[in-house]
Design an enzyme around this catalytic site. Structure first.
Site, PDB file in Angstrom:
ATOM      1  N   CYS A 257      55.258  50.912  20.064  1.00 52.69           N
ATOM      2  CA  CYS A 257      54.232  49.948  19.654  1.00 52.69           C
ATOM      3  C   CYS A 257      53.042  49.973  20.601  1.00 52.69           C
ATOM      4  O   CYS A 257      53.048  49.297  21.637  1.00 52.69           O
ATOM      5  CB  CYS A 257      54.819  48.540  19.586  1.00 52.69           C
ATOM      6  SG  CYS A 257      53.627  47.307  19.016  1.00 52.69           S
ATOM      7  N   CYS A 260      51.398  46.616  21.168  1.00 51.54           N
ATOM      8  CA  CYS A 260      52.042  45.769  22.177  1.00 51.54           C
ATOM      9  C   CYS A 260      51.832  46.298  23.587  1.00 51.54           C
ATOM     10  O   CYS A 260      51.566  45.538  24.520  1.00 51.54           O
ATOM     11  CB  CYS A 260      53.539  45.682  21.904  1.00 51.54           C
ATOM     12  SG  CYS A 260      53.983  45.029  20.289  1.00 51.54           S
ATOM     13  N   ASP A 261      51.984  47.616  23.756  1.00 49.38           N
ATOM     14  CA  ASP A 261      52.131  48.178  25.099  1.00 49.38           C
ATOM     15  C   ASP A 261      50.916  48.922  25.638  1.00 49.38           C
ATOM     16  O   ASP A 261      50.940  49.372  26.786  1.00 49.38           O
ATOM     17  CB  ASP A 261      53.334  49.129  25.128  1.00 49.38           C
ATOM     18  CG  ASP A 261      54.631  48.397  24.846  1.00 49.38           C
ATOM     19  OD1 ASP A 261      54.687  47.188  25.124  1.00 49.38           O
ATOM     20  OD2 ASP A 261      55.581  49.019  24.352  1.00 49.38           O
TER      21      ASP A 261
END
Length: 442
Positions: A257, A260-261
């Site tokens: 992701c 997200c990251d």
């Protein structure tokens, strides 16, 4: 009278490390309140650090966090929440980003205290009317409909919301113009938990038995849950390359992701593997952070939308993006954490290494159908074939969502399928009960 928690007590919930960045403008009358809360938490806890950032003086930082209003608090390099919140609410919002499990426990307890949550722990010695396996949109909707039909319902799932937790923004769910994926997941779960559904969370079903009309779901941690009917809605999972080093570096440099990251790879070297929309979206997310991006694709052309490809190809001209076409990852390199990958051309060309800090796999999904594969015949894609009412070839066993052979994988379609499956299971149970009554009468 509402209880006010001291900052020192709230700070103990933040087990970090947690870095807070409060985006402000100097003319904002509300910003000092949020800055004060952040700095008090930093003083009270060794796990917390806090910075005030003038959005006008640092426009690059403001753009990174998509600041359209202040104060906005970023948590560990990710956009957190807007507004000058009271300390109690602010800490919960921080936990959403930094420690979702802790947030879930605390938030569930608060809803119970307010009379908004009636879910309970699933029991191994209970015979449920309906066992729902999987807690994505299909599973949650199925549990909701089954419980509303008055059926004793057990819900077993790894993560409420499933894949939509990795979706930054959902813009095609009817009645909701725009909502974050994690926010939609919470809303679905809270709706289900307003009813007395029995839950077993944070585990997966490893195998399923069917004996004398009873379905038994065996979880990976050795428990078993029984039901007179079952709805299988386990969704799909991220596909892997299955090359040396992969298992070792998942979570230590290999991720799925970028939404997200991406902030974790500021000024670092990363690779994205894939050639579809998800791969190019990942590259776009990483452009704001990474110093160097490598796109590895096994073909010489892309499946992504042309407009998205054109947008990303501009970064290639700037020297930040390098393409590796007709190439494959043969091995992940490193000791304790990922340090690079070994590539080779698909036509058998020479191997060569790239030094990296991270790799994002964007090569598609595969159905989580292993647990049900011994009961029903899967299609060539590993999906569960179903009828119009989500029925499988076994009476009382239904499937819904992305794990099925439904062609279109959409949140609203999965939710609708979960509802259909629950209604069909209710009809099945009613017919079984009617036959039992008729048999007893004779």
């Amino acid at each position: 009278m509402k209880r006010v928690w001291p900052i020192a007590a709230l700070a103990t919930l933040l087990r970090g490390p947690i870095h807070l960045e409060v985006m402000v403008t100097l003319s904002c009358p509300y910003c000092p309140k949020m800055v004060h809360v952040a700095h008090e938490l930093a003083v009270a806890s060794e796990h917390v650090t806090a910075d005030m950032v003038d959005a006008g003086e640092f426009p690059d930082v403001a753009n990174r966090y998509d600041v359209h209003g202040v104060p906005l608090t970023a948590v560990n390099g990710r956009r957190g929440f807007e507004g000058a919140l009271p300390p109690e609410q602010a800490v919960l919002e921080m936990l959403k980003v930094a420690d979702p499990d802790a947030y879930e426990r605390i938030e569930a307890g608060l809803r119970e205290a307010q009379g908004l949550r009636h879910a309970m722990e699933a029991k191994t010695d209970e015979l449920y009317d309906v066992i729902v396996v999987g807690a994505g949109p299909a599973g949650l909707t199925a549990a909701l409909y089954a419980q509303r039909k008055g059926r004793k319902t057990g819900l077993i799932g790894k993560q409420a919301g499933g894949q939509i937790n990795d979706t930054a923004t959902v813009e095609n769910y009817p009645g909701v113009v725009q909502i974050g994926g994690a926010e939609l997941s919470r809303a679905l779960r809270e709706h289900v938990e307003a009813y007395p559904v029995s839950e077993r969370c944070h585990t997966e079903v490893a195998s399923i038995e069917h004996t004398e009309g009873i379905f038994v779901a065996h979880t990976e941690d050795g428990h078993a849950y029984r039901g007179r009917s079952m709805i299988y809605s386990t969704g799909k999972r991220n596909r892997r390359l299955d090359v040396p080093g992969e298992e070792r570096f998942i979570g230590r440099g290999i991720a799925w992701c970028a939404t997200c990251d991406a902030p974790l790879y500021r000024d670092k070297r990363v690779a994205v593997v894939g050639g579809g929309n998800s791969a190019f979206t990942a590259v776009r997310d990483l452009l704001h952070y990474a110093a160097e991006i490598h796109l590895v694709h096994g073909r010489d052309s892309f499946r992504a939308d042309p407009a998205l490809v054109e947008e990303i190809r501009r970064a290639e001209a700037d020297g930040k993006l390098r393409l590796h076409l007709n190439s494959q990852v043969r091995e992940y390199l490193g000791r304790d954490t990922l340090e690079g990958v070994r590539l080779a051309a698909k036509d058998g060309g020479a191997l060569y290494d790239i030094a990296l800090d991270g790799v994002f796999l964007e090569i598609g999904l595969e159905p989580n159908s292993a647990a049900i594969g011994k009961l029903v015949k899967l299609n060539e894609h590993g999906e569960v074939p179903v009828g119009r009412d989500q029925a499988t070839t076994i009476a009382g066993l239904y499937a819904a969502g992305d794990v099925t052979d439904e062609a279109d994988k959409q949140i609203v379609i999965a939710a609708g399928a979960g509802a259909k499956a629950a209604l069909a299971a209710d009809r099945y149970l009613a017919s079984v009960e009617q036959r039992a009554v008729s048999g007893a009468a004779h």
